[in-house]
Design a protein around this motif. Sequence first.
Motif, short mmCIF file in Angstrom:
data_model
loop_
_atom_site.label_atom_id
_atom_site.label_comp_id
_atom_site.label_asym_id
_atom_site.label_seq_id
_atom_site.Cartn_x
_atom_site.Cartn_y
_atom_site.Cartn_z
N LYS A 31 0.88 -1.31 0.05
CA LYS A 31 -0.14 -0.01 0.01
C LYS A 31 0.87 1.19 -0.02
O LYS A 31 1.67 1.46 0.96
N ARG A 34 -1.93 7.55 0.05
CA ARG A 34 -3.47 7.54 -0.12
C ARG A 34 -3.64 8.82 -1.01
O ARG A 34 -3.16 9.90 -0.81
N LYS A 35 -4.54 8.65 -2.02
CA LYS A 35 -5.08 9.48 -2.96
C LYS A 35 -6.32 9.59 -2.85
O LYS A 35 -6.98 8.92 -2.83
N PHE A 59 -8.41 -3.56 -6.66
CA PHE A 59 -7.55 -2.64 -7.18
C PHE A 59 -7.77 -2.70 -8.82
O PHE A 59 -8.39 -3.35 -9.39
N ILE A 75 -4.61 8.35 -11.35
CA ILE A 75 -4.94 7.17 -11.19
C ILE A 75 -4.31 6.28 -12.08
O ILE A 75 -3.68 6.58 -13.26
N SER A 76 -3.73 5.15 -11.53
CA SER A 76 -3.05 4.29 -12.29
C SER A 76 -3.33 2.87 -12.08
O SER A 76 -3.79 2.48 -11.06
N ASP A 79 -3.41 0.72 -8.40
CA ASP A 79 -4.14 1.44 -7.28
C ASP A 79 -5.13 0.83 -6.79
O ASP A 79 -6.01 0.14 -7.37
#
Length: 105
Positions: A31, A34-35, A59, A75-76, A79
């Motif tokens: 992990k 955080r986004k 994810f 975003i990728s 994630d």
Amino acid sequence: MFCTLNTHKVDMDKLLGGQIGLEDFIFAHVKGQRKEVEVFKSEDALGLTITDNGAGYAFIKRIKEGSVIDHMQLISVGDMIEAINGQSLLGCRHYEVARLLKELP
């Protein structure tokens, strides 16, 4: 959060599965930071594929080129999706997360 086999890169085609050989290397992806992102759903589909690790963490497995999500820099692939509109998704399977995303207006 998930492991890949024989590559340190976030490669969803190399997710750790059933068979591991004596010559194989396992890479753990943990992990990160955080986004929090806000997405405007301007099309029926957001253009992503969801998977889970079987331990309650969903994810992003793939992002479709040219999609709503593809145009978002934050975003990728890899994630984790922790919540949608404040609703925790910890413990949810990938198909439950996909359904919630699809049902968003």
